[in-house]
Design an enzyme around this catalytic site. Sequence first.
Site, short mmCIF file in Angstrom:
data_model
loop_
_atom_site.label_atom_id
_atom_site.label_comp_id
_atom_site.label_asym_id
_atom_site.label_seq_id
_atom_site.Cartn_x
_atom_site.Cartn_y
_atom_site.Cartn_z
N GLY A 10 69.65 28.90 20.30
CA GLY A 10 70.99 29.06 20.87
C GLY A 10 71.04 29.27 22.37
N ARG A 83 71.86 19.39 11.72
CA ARG A 83 72.25 18.62 10.53
C ARG A 83 73.08 17.42 10.95
NH1 ARG A 83 69.15 19.57 6.60
NH2 ARG A 83 70.67 18.53 5.26
N HIS A 101 71.87 16.38 23.98
CA HIS A 101 70.67 15.75 23.42
C HIS A 101 69.57 15.74 24.47
CE1 HIS A 101 68.30 13.18 20.85
NE2 HIS A 101 68.02 12.46 21.93
N THR A 133 79.88 10.63 17.76
CA THR A 133 80.46 9.58 16.92
C THR A 133 79.63 9.51 15.64
OG1 THR A 133 79.05 7.91 17.94
CG2 THR A 133 81.24 8.21 18.91
N GLU A 166 69.70 21.31 30.85
CA GLU A 166 70.71 21.35 29.78
C GLU A 166 71.70 22.48 30.07
OE1 GLU A 166 69.25 21.21 25.72
OE2 GLU A 166 67.42 20.21 26.36
N1 NHR Z 1 76.06 13.82 13.61
C1 NHR Z 1 76.60 12.64 13.94
N2 NHR Z 1 77.34 12.02 13.02
N3 NHR Z 1 76.43 12.05 15.14
C2 NHR Z 1 75.68 12.67 16.08
O1 NHR Z 1 75.54 12.07 17.25
C3 NHR Z 1 75.07 13.90 15.79
C4 NHR Z 1 75.29 14.45 14.52
C5 NHR Z 1 74.69 15.66 14.17
C6 NHR Z 1 73.85 16.30 15.05
C7 NHR Z 1 72.57 16.36 17.17
C8 NHR Z 1 71.30 15.52 17.09
C9 NHR Z 1 70.50 15.48 18.34
O2 NHR Z 1 71.03 15.72 19.43
C10 NHR Z 1 73.60 15.74 16.30
C11 NHR Z 1 74.22 14.55 16.68
C12 NHR Z 1 69.82 16.45 13.73
C13 NHR Z 1 69.17 15.28 13.35
C14 NHR Z 1 68.47 15.19 12.01
O3 NHR Z 1 67.84 14.20 11.71
C15 NHR Z 1 69.25 14.20 14.19
C16 NHR Z 1 69.94 14.30 15.41
C17 NHR Z 1 70.58 15.45 15.80
C18 NHR Z 1 70.52 16.55 14.95
N4 NHR Z 1 68.60 16.21 11.12
C19 NHR Z 1 68.01 16.29 9.78
C20 NHR Z 1 69.05 15.95 8.69
O4 NHR Z 1 68.61 15.52 7.61
C21 NHR Z 1 67.53 17.67 9.43
C22 NHR Z 1 66.49 18.20 10.38
C23 NHR Z 1 66.25 19.69 10.17
O5 NHR Z 1 66.97 20.35 9.38
O6 NHR Z 1 65.35 20.22 10.85
O7 NHR Z 1 70.25 16.20 8.88
O8 NHR Z 1 69.29 15.15 18.30
C1 GAR Z 2 67.85 21.80 22.97
O1 GAR Z 2 66.81 21.25 23.74
C2 GAR Z 2 68.79 20.71 22.50
O2 GAR Z 2 69.00 19.70 23.44
C3 GAR Z 2 68.01 20.18 21.34
O3 GAR Z 2 67.41 21.28 20.71
C4 GAR Z 2 67.29 22.35 21.65
C5 GAR Z 2 68.10 23.51 21.17
O4 GAR Z 2 67.88 24.63 21.97
N1 GAR Z 2 68.87 19.52 20.42
C6 GAR Z 2 68.40 18.65 19.55
O5 GAR Z 2 67.27 18.26 19.54
C7 GAR Z 2 69.43 18.23 18.54
N2 GAR Z 2 68.78 17.57 17.48
P1 GAR Z 2 68.88 25.85 21.95
O6 GAR Z 2 69.08 26.24 20.49
O7 GAR Z 2 68.13 26.91 22.69
O8 GAR Z 2 70.14 25.42 22.61
#
Ligand code: NHR
Ligand code: GAR
Length: 203
Positions: A10, A83, A101, A133, A166
């Site tokens: 966080g 998620r 991201h 999106t 970030e």
């Molecule tokens: N949802 C949508 N529809 N679109 C995006 O652009 C999203 C989103 C949800 C989260 C953050 C994202 C990132 O910045 C985010 C963007 C989780 C996963 C993932 O694969 C991928 C990308 C991001 C966050 N999660 C697994 C799943 O099955 C679980 C992984 C775990 O629990 O450790 O959901 O990177």
């Molecule tokens: C951050 O680097 C963020 O950009 C990344 O995880 C870290 C969270 O740190 N997000 C992702 O990779 C989303 N899948 P934080 O909990 O300290 O903000």
Amino acid sequence: MLVILISGRGSNMQALVEAGLPVSAVISNRADAAGLEFARSRKIATAVVDHKKFATREAFDDALAKEIDRHKPRLVALAGFKRVLTPKFVAHYERRMLNIHPSLLPAFTGLDTHERALAAGVKLHGCTVHFVTAELDNGPIVIQAAVRVRAGESADALAAHVLKQEHVIYPRAARWFLDNKLVIQNGVVRVKGDDAQLVMAAD
Ligand code: NHR
Ligand code: GAR
């Protein structure tokens, strides 16, 4: 005004709070997310919606949306939220949900971005705030920060350099949104008043 979704540490949520943004609630899908402690210490409302308690992604997302909407936020900010969200959920928050991201999108969508950036040998890396999106890490780009990749740098060191940026760009993007300064035209975000949408990290 602003509801933040987290899954872990966080630090981005903390940066948003410390920038003085009006945070109504912090919601986590994990009860053990360290960031919840910080939110509680600041007397911010917190909630946990545990994805493991739901049979489907749709059921989890419905419960999550219900918890979010109690606060009637103008903006939802994903801050290390782990998620993937369903198209229905994303549509409900269309144009009012941001994510940070840890890469210069559209490069390195998904997870383990710093390891993959090093493996690809890129010389410039960074982070992106974008509108969410249905397609993962693919929404309109609000702001990016670029970080030089040093020779021989570890993934952890690179992640730390990126994380510092970030914490600079996410509060800026959220503030722009709440000040109604963001305009999306043909999938491209413009900031009214021409505020800089690129930060080059000084090294
Ligand atoms: N949802 C949508 N529809 N679109 C995006 O652009 C999203 C989103 C949800 C989260 C953050 C994202 C990132 O910045 C985010 C963007 C989780 C996963 C993932 O694969 C991928 C990308 C991001 C966050 N999660 C697994 C799943 O099955 C679980 C992984 C775990 O629990 O450790 O959901 O990177
Ligand atoms: C951050 O680097 C963020 O950009 C990344 O995880 C870290 C969270 O740190 N997000 C992702 O990779 C989303 N899948 P934080 O909990 O300290 O903000």
